[in-house]
Design an enzyme around this catalytic site. Structure first.
Site, PDB file in Angstrom:
ATOM      1  CE  LYS A   1      39.922  39.586  42.097  1.00 37.43           C
ATOM      2  NZ  LYS A   1      39.671  38.838  43.312  1.00 37.43           N
TER       3      LYS A   1
ATOM      4  NE  ARG B   1      33.373  30.065  42.119  1.00 33.91           N
ATOM      5  CZ  ARG B   1      33.428  30.084  43.425  1.00 33.91           C
ATOM      6  NH1 ARG B   1      32.487  29.484  44.030  1.00 33.91           N
ATOM      7  NH2 ARG B   1      34.631  30.397  43.968  1.00 33.91           N
TER       8      ARG B   1
END
Ligand code: BES
Ligand code: MN
Ligand code: ZN
Length: 496
Positions: free
Chosen positions: A277, A351
């Site tokens: 990130k 996920r």
């Protein structure tokens, strides 16, 4: 904080401060009129002289009001009477305690709880009043070496007519249980990732289990390997923190009743992994376990209320780091379901841990499964901090969750899970990729991925990326969606 319901006239309550509402254009609410009558028109005089208009959120503290037992009266603006609804009610309660939180008042009586709110009853008003108060007074000082201005305010009573006292009392107890669940979620959320590790989350789950007689099981890496949780384990490989798989069971229902299963994303820190990130605001990725925290919080609330219902909480707890063992973009792993996954972006890790947890959830033969996750930045763009994103494979379940959000004031908004979106998830090399390639419909494609693992039961997904915490000056965990989840459980248990 000590909460109670009182059915005495507001003029006769012996406390440090009595709080009464004033509608816009200087209209005293009914309890305010009672105080005013006992005080020989003292309040009306203040309004006439223009010190208080009644605008929403405004307050005026008045000392030495004649003829009443309390030492002070706090006037709180309620806004226009015709527009007084759920939000104005909550805001007014919050404004009252904010005005008094650092004052000398220890015990107060809030009469706003008697004001009618369209569509809601005395139980709702008491429940929401407790939630508004506990939200307004919350402060995260668990890691400060000294506590700034220790608070005097320690006892809050809400007034109710004798007729409504019973219902208000029930609502008050529910509100207190939910507030305690929220507090747990907030404390865990606000803890930094060097303290709140997967191991720490597991310890807190065990502590919660002890306090409330829940069954708690914690699976370590070896157990997860045996179960074939290749997707979940792929996420933790770059971290020195070992992963944990937490299973908590609350059994308040009949032995054979199918449980509601709640699954919470427990990424204790999300660096993005090798798909690292950007640096700005990366500290906020300590909140990436907020789904997990809200599941623990909802279980705490359910247990405190002793809901006649079975609930299972599942928390995959993992740290997403870019260490030497980390999963690379392009790596293909086999999930517990047997489906292979091409990990095209290691930052779409939520996920990857949830899919194995959702497969594991099938073991409980659930009545339904609700997963809660800070899954996508796209959800923050779509709904901001107001509503959580809701997607489901069952419309009745979606409707129940939306309703729980509405009555609790912890709202969700449904996005579609149409087959057209499923087509965006195609891999050349595995059964499914973990991202769609483009940025379009990012919240929905995240849910589409999860839906491939939830075929055998009723399932809903809450994306809480925008609602679980606030950024900026007021940075901190919100405790959401504990109210939504708890109201949903209350409804399932026939207690709403
Ligand atoms: N934890 C983040 C989602 C997130 C981002 C929550 C910002 C709150 C604020 C999640 O793991 C993530 O990184 N999602 C990616 C998915 C993308 C790679 C498909 C995102 O939203 O950018
Ligand atoms: Mn991520
Ligand atoms: Zn994440």
């Amino acid at each position: 904080m000590e909460f109670s319901i009182k059915s005495v006239g507001p003029d006769k309550a012996g406390c440090d401060c009595v709080v009464v509402g004033v509608f816009d254009s200087r209209q005293l609410s009914a309890p305010a009129q009672e105080v005013d009558k006992a005080a020989g028109g003292h309040l009306a005089g203040i309004l006439r002289r223009g010190d208080m208009e009644g605008k929403g959120g405004s307050t005026l503290l008045v000392h030495g009001v004649p003829g009443i037992a309390a030492s002070r009266v706090l006037l709180v603006g309620l806004g226009k009477q015709a527009e007084f609804g759920e939000k104005a009610y909550r805001d007014a309660v919050a404004a009252s305690v904010r005005a008094l939180r650092d004052s000398a008042s220890k015990s107060i009586l809030i009469t706003l709880s008697e004001l009618p709110v369209a569509g809601q009853d005395a139980a709702w008003r008491a429940r929401q009043a407790v939630l508004a108060v506990s939200d307004a007074l919350y402060r995260s000082d668990q890691l400060k070496s000294k506590i700034e201005n220790a608070r005097a305010l320690s006892a809050i009573a809400f007034s109710a007519t004798a007729k409504e006292a019973r219902a208000a009392g029930a609502g008050l107890a529910q509100g207190m249980a939910i507030a305690q669940g929220m507090d747990l979620a907030r404390e865990l959320g606000n803890l930094p990732a060097n303290i709140c590790t997967p191991t720490y989350l597991a310890q807190q789950a065990q502590k919660l289990a002890k306090q409330h007689k829940l069954k708690c099981e914690v699976l370590d890496r070896a157990r997860m390997e045996k179960l074939g949780m290749g997707s979940l384990l792929a996420v933790g490989r770059g971290s020195h923190q070992p992963p944990r798989f937490i299973v908590l069971q609350y059994r308040g229902g009949k032995a054979k009743a199918k449980p509601v299963v709640l699954v919470g994303k427990g990424i204790t820190f999300d660096t993005g992994g090798i798909s690292l990130k950007p640096g700005a605001e990366m500290d906020e990725m300590k909140y990436d376990m907020s789904g997990a925290a809200s599941v623990l919080g909802a279980l705490r609330a359910a247990a405190l209320m002793q809901l006649p219902l079975n609930v299972v909480g599942i928390v995959p707890a993992v740290e997403n780091m870019p260490g030497g063992g980390a999963t690379r973009p392009g790596d293909i792993v086999t999930s517990m379901s047997g489906q292979t996954i091409e990990i095209l972006n290691t930052d779409a890790e939520g996920r990857l841990i949830l899919c194995d947890a959702l497969t594991y959830a099938g073991r409980f033969d659930p009545a339904c499964v609700v997963d809660v996750a800070t899954l996508t930045g796209a959800c923050v763009i779509a709904l901001g901090g107001v509503a959580s994103g809701l997607m489901a494979n069952d419309d009745a379940l979606a409707a129940e969750l939306l309703a729980a959000g509405q009555t609790s004031g912890d709202r969700a908004w449904q996005l579609p899970l149409w087959d057209d979106y499923q087509e965006l998830l195609k891999s050349n090399f595995a059964d499914i990729p973990n991202i769609s390639g483009g940025r379009a419909a990012g919240t929905i494609t995240g849910a589409c991925f999860l839906s491939r693992f939830t075929k055998q039961y009723r399932w809903a997904h809450l994306d809480i990326a925008g609602t679980a915490w606030r950024s900026g000056k007021e940075k901190g965990s919100t405790g959401r969606p504990v109210p939504l989840l708890t109201h949903f459980l209350m409804k399932q248990a026939g207690r709403l």
